[in-house]
Structures are given as structure tokens and as C-alpha cells.
Design an enzyme around this catalytic site. Structure first.
Site, PDB file in Angstrom:
ATOM      1  N   ASP A  79      56.835  31.800  80.878  1.00 38.26           N
ATOM      2  CA  ASP A  79      56.304  30.583  81.209  1.00 38.26           C
ATOM      3  C   ASP A  79      54.957  30.492  80.901  1.00 38.26           C
ATOM      4  OD1 ASP A  79      56.318  31.872  83.798  1.00 38.26           O
ATOM      5  OD2 ASP A  79      55.870  29.898  84.607  1.00 38.26           O
ATOM      6  N   GLU A 171      56.947  32.183  86.539  1.00 41.83           N
ATOM      7  CA  GLU A 171      55.976  32.784  87.350  1.00 41.83           C
ATOM      8  C   GLU A 171      54.743  31.801  87.589  1.00 41.83           C
ATOM      9  OE1 GLU A 171      52.098  35.148  87.948  1.00 41.83           O
ATOM     10  OE2 GLU A 171      52.516  33.476  86.449  1.00 41.83           O
TER      11      GLU A 171
END
Length: 405
Positions: A79, A171
Site C-alpha cells: 500500500d 502497512e
């Protein structure tokens, strides 16, 4: 086009931004899409032990040629951050010769604002066009893993043990390890490849907590408000004013912690506030949480029971979990030196998947990718430093191959 650049441009163009409002894992479909692309790229390189699980985690193995070597892992994330649009379809390559860098007609990176640019003369950079994130955090890490796998497969003369690879979702919203299967991963230790500048190495990070405050005011017509109205907005301002002025992010560095007012929304009748607390010291971290408790207790004695407080720990400093395994830090330091990189060991003024993974039994320091200015339009990547990160990991694999499980 250089294969690393080609991969990076492909990854940058996929909108894999995480979504903190989603309760799914991964929190966005774009992360599943990027994961599928990564799986195909691993296959094209020649890896066969590859899996994308139902939660979006991608696992793979670079098979070793030294059976006795300990298995270690490399971990990056899918991400991008939430501050700006995460889909970068117009990255710009700059063969940097000095001076300011124009992103578009409205934005430029100036040497005045970013004096470290003068140290990058002669390097090849990839920047945004000023309208999005670049996504080097952490798509540069993905590209580094690809390049490492490709080099080791194409050069069997390089001695190394099994290397486990993992690419995690979410994350950036603190959930990267939440469904990570440490036992299945099967590594004795690992490294997150999620840092910034050349030579960067970290095995300390902030302790982190999120603070949620709800204020129930009393909204009446202002013309008849005397001794009746309780303005929730003013109570929120009072909370902020009671926090230490010098412990805000804009006044801190190094090991100094902070309070950050991250969200504020509402009106006279009701306000919601979100703070984040950060500190490397567990003692000071706990003191910061108590500061909020004292402030809310004081204001409750003044206004009555109108304020609710919720504090949730997010992650902790990995240092105490790394100290018993300092040889893995020393190995990385040696690998950097052998690759011609000067190690720069500093605490992370943030967190990483490695912090949570270290508390899950997988000691996991962090290393650099060559990225700068993460989480904003001025994000960029040095391709030269990214190549150095690849060289460091190859050296790390060779050093580890000389050890015995």
C-alpha cells in the site's frame, strides 16, 4: 527501458492506497490488484514457490544453494500512504545536475526547502508531477525484491541460503502484520526494505498510540446562551492548549517524542478529535498517555461528564526484541560496508511492519530503499541508491551463507 524503471512505472500506476475506514483485509482492492501483478512478475523471473493469500499477503521463496545457511526474510508492503492520491501515472525521470526541480507549473522542489538535493548531483531520480504521491514508499521495495530474486536466480555462482519474501497489505494504516503468518513464513529473522536514504538502517522505532476524544457540547441559540451553552469547539481548543507546546512534531527530532492532533471535526454541539502519541522511551510514552488522562479529568471537573477518552496502543519500540539478535544488525552493517555503502544507524521517527513482527517472534530491522520525502507530492526516488540497496542485499545473502543454522 531499464527493467527496474519499467517495473516501478507499472507499480506506480496501480492505485494501491490503503483505506483506514475499511475493516477488510486488505483494506482496498487495489492492493489485491498490485499483489496479482507482483505474483506474475515473480513467475516471469522464475520463482515457483509463490502464493497470494486471501488477505492479500504475497509470499515467495528464492531457493538457496547453501543448505546449511539460516533462512532469512525480506519484507515490503503493497500500500501507499493516505495523504494524497496514490496513483502516479506520470512519474518523471530527472538526470539531476543541480538546482531546483520543477514538478509542474505550481510546484517545484527547491534547494532552499530541500538542501540535501545538492548531495544528489549526478544521480538519476524519479519524481512525481506534483499532483500525486510517487509510491516509492514502498513500491521501490517491491522492485528491489524483484531485482534481488532475478540476480540470484541468474547467477547461481552467488552462494546463499533460502530467502523468504513477503509483501504485506495495509502497512501505512498500521495493520501490515495483523494477519502475517510468521510460522508459515519460516524465517529465523528478516529485514523490512522500507527505509529512505542511502545507508539507512534502523532497529529502534517509536512506541505508538492513537487517542480518540469525543466532546458532547450543549448547543443553544447564542442569543440566550448565557450559563447554558457549552461550546464543544472551545473545549477542544482547550485540550490542545493544555498539551506541551514544545512536544509537537514540528519542534522535535531524534529521540524526542510528540503529540500530534491528526483529525478535528465537529461543531458547537459535538467534536471528535484524533491524536497520535509517539515516543521511543516506554516511560515517556506512558507519561504522554497519562497527560491526556489528567487533562480530561481536569476538564471533566470543569464542564461535567461531557468528554470521552479512548487510548489504543498501536505498536512498540522493536529495540528490546532486536537486542538479543544484534548479529543480524551487524550482518547488515557488514553487507553495507562490503557494498561500498556507509551505514547510517538512526532510530525510526515512525514505525514499520518490522516493529510488530519483532513482537510476534520475527526480529526484523529496517533498511533503506533510496526514497525521499515520503507521504507527499515531493516524494522521489534515487535509482542509484536503489541499486545500492540491491547490492547490499546480495552481500547480505552471501554473508549469511557463511553462517550455520
Amino acid at each position: 527501458m531499464d527493467k527496474n524503471i519499467e517495473r516501478l512505472f507499472k507499480y506506480f500506476a496501480i492505485d494501491s492506497q490503503s483505506d483506514p475506514k475499511s475493516e477488510t483485509c486488505p483494506s482496498s482492492e487495489g492492493q489485491m490488484e498490485l499483489g496479482r501483478v507482483v505474483v506474475e512478475d515473480f513467475k516471469d523471473i522464475g520463482l515457483t514457490d509463490i502464493e497470494q493469500d486471501e488477505f492479500g499477503y504475497v509470499y515467495a521463496t528464492i531457493p538457496g544453494n547453501v543448505k546449511e545457511a539460516p533462512t532469512f526474510g525480506l519484507i515490503v508492503h503493497l500500500d501507499t500512504a493516505t495523504e494524497m492520491d496514490g496513483k502516479c501515472t506520470n512519474p518523471q525521470i530527472v538526470d539531476y545536475q543541480g538546482g531546483d526541480i520543477k514538478l509542474n507549473d505550481d510546484y517545484q522542489m527547491t534547494v532552499t526547502d530541500f538542501p540535501f538535493l545538492k548531495d544528489l548531483v549526478g544521480e538519476r531520480l524519479i519524481t512525481t508531477d506534483g499532483t500525486t504521491l510517487l509510491g516509492a514508499d514502498n513500491k521501490a521495495g517491491i522492485a528491489i525484491l524483484m531485482a534481488v530474486a532475478e540476480r540470484l536466480i541468474n547467477h547461481p555462482e552467488i552462494k546463499h541460503g533460502d530467502i523468504r519474501l513477503a509483501i504485506t497489505p495495509d502497512e501505512e494504516i498500521g495493520r501490515g502484520p495483523h494477519k502475517f503468518n510468521v510460522e508459515k513464513f519460516g524465517a529465523e529473522f528478516a529485514y523490512t526494505v522500507d527505509g529512505g536514504l542511502n545507508g539507512g538502517m534502523e532497529y529502534e522505532n517509536f512506541n505508538a498510540a492513537t487517542v480518540k476524544i469525543n466532546i458532547q457540547g450543549k448547543n443553544v441559540h447564542p442569543g440566550s446562551a448565557k450559563n447554558v451553552m457549552v461550546n464543544a469547539l472551545r473545549v477542544a481548543m482547550e485540550i490542545e492548549s493544555l498539551l506541551p507546546v514544545n512536544e509537537k512534531p514540528e519542534y522535535t527530532e531524534g529521540y524526542e517524542g510528540f503529540y500530534l492532533l491528526d483529525e478535528l471535526k465537529g461543531n458547537v454541539g459535538e467534536v471528535e478529535m484524533v491524536y497520535i502519541i509517539r515516543d521511543h522511551s516506554k516511560e515517556l510514552f506512558n507519561q504522554k498517555k497519562k497527560t491526556f488522562e489528567h487533562i480530561i479529568a481536569y476538564l471533566s471537573s470543569k464542564y461535567g461528564d461531557i468528554i470521552s477518552l479512548e487510548i489504543e496502543d498501536t505498536y512498540y519500540n522493536m529495540k528490546e526484541k532486536i537486542l538479543p539478535y544484534m548479529h543480524i544488525v551487524e550482518m547488515l552493517e557488514q553487507a553495507m560496508k562490503e557494498a561500498g555503502v556507509e551505514p547510517d544507524i538512526k532510530p525510526i521517527r515512525g514505525g514499520s511492519d518490522g516493529a510488530q513482527l519483532s513482537y510476534m517472534g520475527l526480529p526484523c530491522p529496517n533498511m533503506f530503499t533510496g526514497g525521499y520525502n515520503f507521504h507527499g507530492r515531493y516524494e522521489f526516488l534515487s535509482l542509484n541508491q536503489m541499486e545500492k540497496a540491491i547490492d547490499v542485499i546480495i552481500k547480505l545473502a552471501e554473508i549469511n551463507a557463511k553462517n550455520e543454522s
